[in-house]
Design an enzyme around this catalytic site. Structure first.
Site, PDB file in Angstrom:
ATOM      1  N   ASP A 142       0.859  -1.176   0.000  1.00 39.21           N
ATOM      2  CA  ASP A 142       0.000   0.000   0.000  1.00 39.21           C
ATOM      3  C   ASP A 142       0.896   1.227   0.000  1.00 39.21           C
ATOM      4  O   ASP A 142       1.980   1.210   0.595  1.00 39.21           O
ATOM      5  CB  ASP A 142      -0.899   0.028   1.240  1.00 39.21           C
ATOM      6  CG  ASP A 142      -2.011  -1.011   1.202  1.00 39.21           C
ATOM      7  OD1 ASP A 142      -2.480  -1.345   0.095  1.00 39.21           O
ATOM      8  OD2 ASP A 142      -2.423  -1.471   2.282  1.00 39.21           O
ATOM      9  N   ASP A 158      -7.132  -1.425  -4.418  1.00 38.56           N
ATOM     10  CA  ASP A 158      -8.171  -0.958  -3.500  1.00 38.56           C
ATOM     11  C   ASP A 158      -9.077   0.071  -4.173  1.00 38.56           C
ATOM     12  O   ASP A 158     -10.293   0.094  -3.934  1.00 38.56           O
ATOM     13  CB  ASP A 158      -7.539  -0.341  -2.249  1.00 38.56           C
ATOM     14  CG  ASP A 158      -6.713  -1.333  -1.456  1.00 38.56           C
ATOM     15  OD1 ASP A 158      -7.017  -2.535  -1.497  1.00 38.56           O
ATOM     16  OD2 ASP A 158      -5.751  -0.884  -0.794  1.00 38.56           O
TER      17      ASP A 158
END
Length: 172
Positions: free
Chosen positions: A123, A137
């Site tokens: 991330d 995401d």
């Protein structure tokens, strides 16, 4: 409608989304310094590299294997059950988005350290007072929002059709 355009859109959106996710993660791992994240837009966005063993907001970090198995099941469900039933190009695009998101994070869980089914998801998009997330995401969230919006719109259309049918029956 012929299946050709539907399949082409689903596969195309999936491949573009998946490739974009994997390329951006590779670039993030190669170029971002976790101790010194660059910021943009007046601090509204930074590129802060983390390795996330859990789900959104790093929840469920002790259940990485379960999340991996759920992702495998979800991806298979989408490919085997949902994809053959898609009848609209727009729905194919949204399913492709969802599948790209699932596959992007699943790839990390399968191939990254500390090992298969336990891999940490890369991330790197950080917004203040919010989660740190990635392209997969974004695709997953966008697909979910579109499904909810379409469901709301379709339920209103159905209610309007029922009302019109009731009024037409009353006029007879």
């Amino acid at each position: 409608m012929r299946r050709g355009p539907i399949v082409a859109v689903l596969v195309g959106v999936f491949l573009v989304g998946y490739a974009l996710d994997q390329v951006t993660k590779a670039l993030a791992v190669e170029h971002l310094d976790p101790a010194n994240p660059p910021t943009f837009l007046g601090g509204w966005l930074s590129l802060k590299l983390i390795r996330n063993p859990g789900a959104a907001f790093s929840m469920g970090s002790g259940f990485t294997e379960v999340l991996s198995v759920l992702a495998i099941v979800a991806l298979l469900f989408c490919a085997i059950y949902l994809a053959p039933r898609v009848t609209k190009v727009s729905h194919a695009a949204v399913l492709g988005m969802g599948m790209a998101g699932i596959a992007g994070n699943l790839t990390d869980r399968l191939l990254r350290a500390p090992g298969p089914l336990r891999g940490h998801v890369i991330d790197f998009f950080a917004v203040p007072r919010f989660a740190i997330f990635n392209v997969a995401d974004i695709f997953l969230t966008s697909a979910a929002i579109l499904v909810v919006l379409w469901t709301l719109v379709e339920s209103r259309r159905e209610a309007a059709r029922e009302k019109a049918a009731t009024e037409a029956a009353g006029d007879s």
